[in-house]
Design a protein around this motif. Structure first.
Motif, short mmCIF file in Angstrom:
data_model
loop_
_atom_site.label_atom_id
_atom_site.label_comp_id
_atom_site.label_asym_id
_atom_site.label_seq_id
_atom_site.Cartn_x
_atom_site.Cartn_y
_atom_site.Cartn_z
N GLY A 250 0.81 -1.21 0.00
CA GLY A 250 0.00 0.00 0.00
C GLY A 250 0.84 1.25 0.00
O GLY A 250 2.00 1.25 0.46
N PRO A 251 0.29 2.35 -0.49
CA PRO A 251 1.06 3.60 -0.61
C PRO A 251 1.28 4.34 0.69
O PRO A 251 2.20 5.14 0.81
CB PRO A 251 0.21 4.43 -1.58
N ILE A 252 0.42 4.08 1.71
CA ILE A 252 0.53 4.80 2.98
C ILE A 252 0.62 3.79 4.11
O ILE A 252 -0.23 2.91 4.25
CB ILE A 252 -0.67 5.73 3.21
N LEU A 253 1.67 3.91 4.92
CA LEU A 253 1.90 2.97 6.01
C LEU A 253 2.37 3.72 7.25
O LEU A 253 3.31 4.52 7.18
CB LEU A 253 2.96 1.94 5.58
N TRP A 254 1.68 3.48 8.36
CA TRP A 254 2.02 4.09 9.64
C TRP A 254 2.63 3.04 10.57
O TRP A 254 2.22 1.89 10.57
CB TRP A 254 0.77 4.65 10.32
N ARG A 255 3.56 3.50 11.39
CA ARG A 255 4.28 2.64 12.33
C ARG A 255 4.07 3.19 13.73
O ARG A 255 4.54 4.28 14.06
CB ARG A 255 5.76 2.67 11.93
N LEU A 256 3.36 2.44 14.57
CA LEU A 256 3.07 2.89 15.93
C LEU A 256 3.93 2.14 16.93
O LEU A 256 3.93 0.91 16.98
CB LEU A 256 1.59 2.64 16.28
N ALA A 257 4.66 2.88 17.74
CA ALA A 257 5.41 2.31 18.86
C ALA A 257 4.61 2.57 20.12
O ALA A 257 4.35 3.73 20.48
CB ALA A 257 6.79 2.96 18.95
N LEU A 258 4.19 1.49 20.79
CA LEU A 258 3.33 1.58 21.95
C LEU A 258 3.85 0.69 23.06
O LEU A 258 4.65 -0.21 22.82
CB LEU A 258 1.91 1.12 21.59
N PRO A 259 3.41 0.92 24.31
CA PRO A 259 3.68 -0.08 25.34
C PRO A 259 3.13 -1.43 24.87
O PRO A 259 2.05 -1.49 24.27
CB PRO A 259 2.91 0.45 26.55
N SER A 260 3.85 -2.50 25.14
CA SER A 260 3.47 -3.79 24.58
C SER A 260 2.07 -4.24 25.00
O SER A 260 1.40 -4.97 24.26
CB SER A 260 4.48 -4.86 24.97
N SER A 261 1.61 -3.78 26.16
CA SER A 261 0.30 -4.19 26.66
C SER A 261 -0.80 -3.20 26.32
O SER A 261 -1.93 -3.34 26.81
CB SER A 261 0.36 -4.38 28.17
N ALA A 262 -0.50 -2.20 25.48
CA ALA A 262 -1.49 -1.17 25.17
C ALA A 262 -2.74 -1.77 24.53
O ALA A 262 -2.68 -2.73 23.77
CB ALA A 262 -0.87 -0.14 24.22
N ALA A 263 -3.88 -1.16 24.85
CA ALA A 263 -5.15 -1.61 24.29
C ALA A 263 -5.23 -1.26 22.81
O ALA A 263 -4.39 -0.52 22.27
CB ALA A 263 -6.29 -0.95 25.06
N ASP A 264 -6.27 -1.74 22.15
CA ASP A 264 -6.52 -1.42 20.76
C ASP A 264 -6.72 0.09 20.62
O ASP A 264 -7.58 0.66 21.30
CB ASP A 264 -7.78 -2.17 20.31
N PRO A 265 -5.95 0.77 19.76
CA PRO A 265 -6.10 2.22 19.61
C PRO A 265 -7.41 2.64 18.98
O PRO A 265 -7.74 3.83 18.96
CB PRO A 265 -4.92 2.60 18.69
N GLY A 266 -8.18 1.68 18.46
CA GLY A 266 -9.46 2.02 17.86
C GLY A 266 -9.34 2.62 16.47
O GLY A 266 -10.18 3.45 16.06
N LEU A 267 -8.32 2.23 15.73
CA LEU A 267 -8.07 2.75 14.39
C LEU A 267 -8.41 1.68 13.35
O LEU A 267 -8.35 0.49 13.63
CB LEU A 267 -6.60 3.15 14.26
N ASP A 268 -8.72 2.14 12.17
CA ASP A 268 -9.03 1.23 11.07
C ASP A 268 -7.77 0.70 10.41
O ASP A 268 -6.70 1.31 10.48
CB ASP A 268 -9.88 1.94 10.02
N ASP A 269 -7.94 -0.44 9.73
CA ASP A 269 -6.93 -1.03 8.85
C ASP A 269 -5.62 -1.37 9.56
O ASP A 269 -4.53 -0.97 9.13
CB ASP A 269 -6.64 -0.12 7.64
N LEU A 270 -5.72 -2.12 10.65
CA LEU A 270 -4.55 -2.70 11.30
C LEU A 270 -3.95 -3.74 10.37
O LEU A 270 -4.63 -4.68 9.95
CB LEU A 270 -4.94 -3.33 12.63
N ARG A 271 -2.67 -3.60 10.05
CA ARG A 271 -2.02 -4.52 9.14
C ARG A 271 -1.21 -5.60 9.85
O ARG A 271 -1.19 -6.76 9.42
CB ARG A 271 -1.11 -3.74 8.19
#
Length: 349
Positions: A250-271
């Protein structure tokens, strides 16, 4: 191009305040915001300078292809434990400048944890050297490590010394069918147990878990975790490391660094989910993504996108005023005219 050619090119650019775009293999031209300036091609400055398997370090010129370094290590049963992506033409200098690590980062650590020393040409055109060849040589303010991830904004990396490690004696991969939420839960539970997990990757309802270490430890972990055996596991992890896996399409890709136990951020299109839940990949133009990451104690990077979006949104999370002031002082000290990769990291420098 040799060292003196680089020095002269940088001094000439400084005298005329001409921006320079430092380029080794060009494998990460997609990463970072602006690609401004005349190209300073440093890929020709290459070769392994020193390799001491018994001392666990290798020194290579900045333009040396990662593939060449890893081939030399493989002959002696050793590796770059942080598994940097090669992306076809990646160089040693570009690897450190980008600061990107692969699947084994969750067990071994990141790029900066393995940088022992560097040679650098700064924006003054001066040749500098920081660190050494073993950990005990690094004392005080560790300049060589903060260059990891600086994207060439502080200087041209002419030489890099990296710590290397032996390859695992035994390695196997287990497969689990589960949801994204279940994968994060399981990985955090396993993370508190003596289980030699060296990589994890969730995508499309499947969790791949790699176990590495002594044969007895790996076998015990298989019995503890269960899961199904896999085929072509090595090919799978190579596709994750090189980001040729369909999850990264895909043309657009985001990289999230979170605490390993973090809850679902509630965002669409988790890859995909990596690093025991600490790294999560999303696709699409997600306006709320940085706010969601911040609420969960992490940050978001616009990893790949069309240039117009990168310039509009910026690739990296905004710095608070104190950190921005610190970065500006560093930039001023190393590159007073602001000619090296301007805007590649942040628009302010």
């Amino acid at each position: 191009m040799d060292l003196q050619d680089m020095v002269e090119a940088i001094r000439a650019a400084q005298a005329t305040r001409t921006p320079l775009r430092i380029r080794g293999g060009g494998s990460k031209d997609f990463y970072g915001a602006s690609l401004a300036g005349e190209v300073l091609d440093v890929g020709g400055y290459r070769g392994i300078v020193a390799y001491e398997p018994t001392e666990l370090y290798i020194t290579a010129k900045g333009g040396t292809p990662l593939a060449e370094v890893e081939a030399a290590l493989a002959e002696r049963g050793q590796m770059l434990a942080f598994e940097p992506p090669r992306l076809g033409t990646a160089t040693v200098g570009g690897c450190v400048a980008a600061g990107l690590s692969g699947p084994r980062r969750m067990q071994a650590g990141g790029v900066r944890d393995f940088v022992l020393g560097v040679g650098l040409i700064d924006g003054w055109g001066e040749m500098l050297r920081f660190g050494g060849q073993v950990m005990k040589n690094v004392a005080g303010y560790d300049v060589s490590r903060f260059l990891a991830g600086s994207l060439g904004t502080l200087g041209v990396l002419t030489e890099v010394t990296l710590k290397v490690l032996p390859r695992p004696v035994a390695e196997t991969t287990r497969l689990f069918e589960c949801s994204a939420e279940e994968s994060v839960h399981w990985l955090n539970r396993w993370g508190g147990q003596p289980v030699p997990i060296s990589a994890s990757f969730w995508h499309g309802g499947q969790l791949w878990v790699r176990l590495s270490g002594a044969a007895s430890a790996v076998e015990a972990a298989v019995q503890r975790l269960g899961g199904s055996p896999t085929v072509d596991a090595e090919k799978h992890w190579e596709s994750v490391r090189e980001q040729t896996h369909p999850a990264f399409a895909g043309p657009i890709l985001w990289r999230l660094a979170l605490p390993s136990s973090a809850a679902d951020p509630g965002l669409d299109d988790l890859r995909a989910i990596e690093w025991g839940g600490a790294l999560r990949w999303y696709a699409g133009d997600l306006a709320a993504i940085r706010g969601a990451a911040a609420r969960l104690g992490g940050h978001a990077v616009l990893y790949r996108a069309p240039e117009s979006l990168r310039l509009r949104e910026g690739c990296f999370t905004d710095l608070n005023p104190a950190l921005l002031a610190l970065h500006r002082r560093l930039k001023k000290a190393f590159d007073p005219q602001g000619i090296l990769n301007p805007g590649r990291l942040y628009a302010e420098f």
